[in-house]
Write a protein that holds these residues in place. Structure first.
Motif, mmCIF file in Angstrom:
data_model
loop_
_atom_site.group_PDB
_atom_site.id
_atom_site.type_symbol
_atom_site.label_atom_id
_atom_site.label_comp_id
_atom_site.label_asym_id
_atom_site.label_seq_id
_atom_site.Cartn_x
_atom_site.Cartn_y
_atom_site.Cartn_z
ATOM 1 N N ASP A 1 3.550 15.097 -4.428
ATOM 2 C CA ASP A 1 4.640 14.638 -3.547
ATOM 3 C C ASP A 1 4.195 13.533 -2.592
ATOM 4 N N LYS A 2 3.331 12.657 -3.073
ATOM 5 C CA LYS A 2 2.862 11.561 -2.214
ATOM 6 C C LYS A 2 2.460 10.360 -3.064
ATOM 7 N N LEU A 3 2.910 9.175 -2.635
ATOM 8 C CA LEU A 3 2.571 7.924 -3.290
ATOM 9 C C LEU A 3 1.636 7.130 -2.384
ATOM 10 N N VAL A 4 0.479 6.738 -2.897
ATOM 11 C CA VAL A 4 -0.494 5.970 -2.131
ATOM 12 C C VAL A 4 -0.412 4.507 -2.560
ATOM 13 N N VAL A 5 -0.059 3.641 -1.631
ATOM 14 C CA VAL A 5 0.152 2.233 -1.951
ATOM 15 C C VAL A 5 -0.826 1.349 -1.175
ATOM 16 N N GLY A 6 -1.478 0.450 -1.875
ATOM 17 C CA GLY A 6 -2.374 -0.505 -1.237
ATOM 18 C C GLY A 6 -1.583 -1.694 -0.729
ATOM 19 N N VAL A 7 -1.728 -2.009 0.557
ATOM 20 C CA VAL A 7 -0.991 -3.095 1.190
ATOM 21 C C VAL A 7 -1.944 -3.908 2.062
ATOM 22 N N LYS A 8 -1.518 -5.097 2.450
ATOM 23 C CA LYS A 8 -2.321 -5.932 3.330
ATOM 24 C C LYS A 8 -2.185 -5.465 4.781
ATOM 25 N N ALA A 9 -3.252 -5.666 5.564
ATOM 26 C CA ALA A 9 -3.235 -5.328 6.989
ATOM 27 C C ALA A 9 -3.468 -6.562 7.841
ATOM 28 N N ASP A 10 -3.646 -7.711 7.177
ATOM 29 C CA ASP A 10 -4.010 -8.927 7.903
ATOM 30 C C ASP A 10 -3.172 -10.132 7.499
ATOM 31 N N TYR A 11 -1.972 -9.880 6.989
ATOM 32 C CA TYR A 11 -1.152 -10.982 6.486
ATOM 33 C C TYR A 11 0.278 -10.849 7.004
#
Length: 276
Positions: A37-47
């Motif tokens: 019950d969880k989706l882990v998504v990679g996203v930017k933290a500096d853009y």
């Protein structure tokens, strides 16, 4: 009888092909997401404004909103993980993230590593950062004038050959932009998404991105390579299609103060309901 045998043979071949395809699709990541019950998504933290940290340290931005939309559609919780251009594909390969939405341009070599599915959700291209006082309105205004650039960037050759600009290339973006502030050049040529990020920072109030972006390069989100043509890949293809068709991405541009792109408008028109 011959027709019946041919029909049976064709049916058997179809079932065999379908079975073989099904065997290739273990849907391991999709099933893992749904079971926990969880989706882990990679996203930017500096853009900024696509992905950055707010004053409380939370990851926010246009692509984080997109990730939330995916989790909501799947009916699961969202967890975001900060990634960088240098490790975003590796994180997906290694299973540290389930999905990657991180300002990545779509390139043939990247398609060999991760599962890129269409339609592409965004695009970026060549533009300039320039003082508002100069009131640029056309690329031809750069002819025979000094323009700052970053060494090795393909944008440099484009503006030199196409518009006769005299590019002064620097080792890094910081040096090139400082030269612009010091009036050593009339503009800084670079990727329009990076320029939008600068303008969103609040440190460039006397500057603008005045020209029409050229040479668009589509952006891609990615699922694990093994799931590209399986449930997860097909699901994400549908998500992108719906984001274009219902105008979600256009609304997110407005929300995050991003200069409207012709690409999103054209995609909305392309996928519009023909009856309406």
């Amino acid at each position: 009888m011959r027709k019946a045998i041919s029909l049976l043979s064709a049916t058997a071949m179809t079932l065999t092909a379908t079975s073989a395809f099904a065997e290739q699709c273990t849907n391991e990541v999709w099933n893992k997401v749904m079971s926990r019950d969880k989706l882990v998504v990679g996203v930017k933290a500096d853009y900024k404004p696509w992905g950055f940290r707010d004053e409380s340290g939370n990851l926010v931005g246009m692509e984080i909103d997109m990730a939330q939309s995916v989790a909501d559609a799947m009916g699961v919780e969202l967890e975001t993980v900060a990634v960088q251009s240098s490790n975003r594909m590796q994180f997906l390969e290694q299973g540290k993230i389930d999905l990657m939405i991180a300002t990545m341009s779509d390139r043939p070599d990247r398609r060999e590593i991760v599962g890129i599915v269409g339609p592409n959700y965004y695009t970026s291209g060549t533009n300039i950062l320039a003082p508002k006082a100069l009131k640029f309105a056309d690329w031809e205004q750069l002819r025979d004038r000094p323009v700052c650039g970053k060494q090795g960037a393909f944008y440099n050759k484009i503006v030199e050959e196409r518009y006769g600009a005299k590019v002064v290339a620097f080792g890094g973006n910081a040096e090139a932009k400082q030269a612009l502030r010091d009036k050593k050049c009339i503009a800084f040529v670079y990727d329009d998404s990076s320029i939008v990020a600068d303008l969103s920072s609040g440190n460039w109030e006397a500057f603008e991105m005045p020209l029409k972006t050229e040479d668009d390069n589509p952006w891609a989100l990615a699922v694990p390579k093994a799931e590209q043509n399986c449930v997860f890949g097909n699901f994400m293809s549908g998500m992108q299609y719906n984001w274009h068709r219902n105008g979600t991405l256009i609304e997110l541009e407005k929300k995050w103060g991003i200069q409207p792109t012709a690409y999103l408008q054209s995609q909305k028109e392309r996928f519009a309901d023909w009856i309406k």
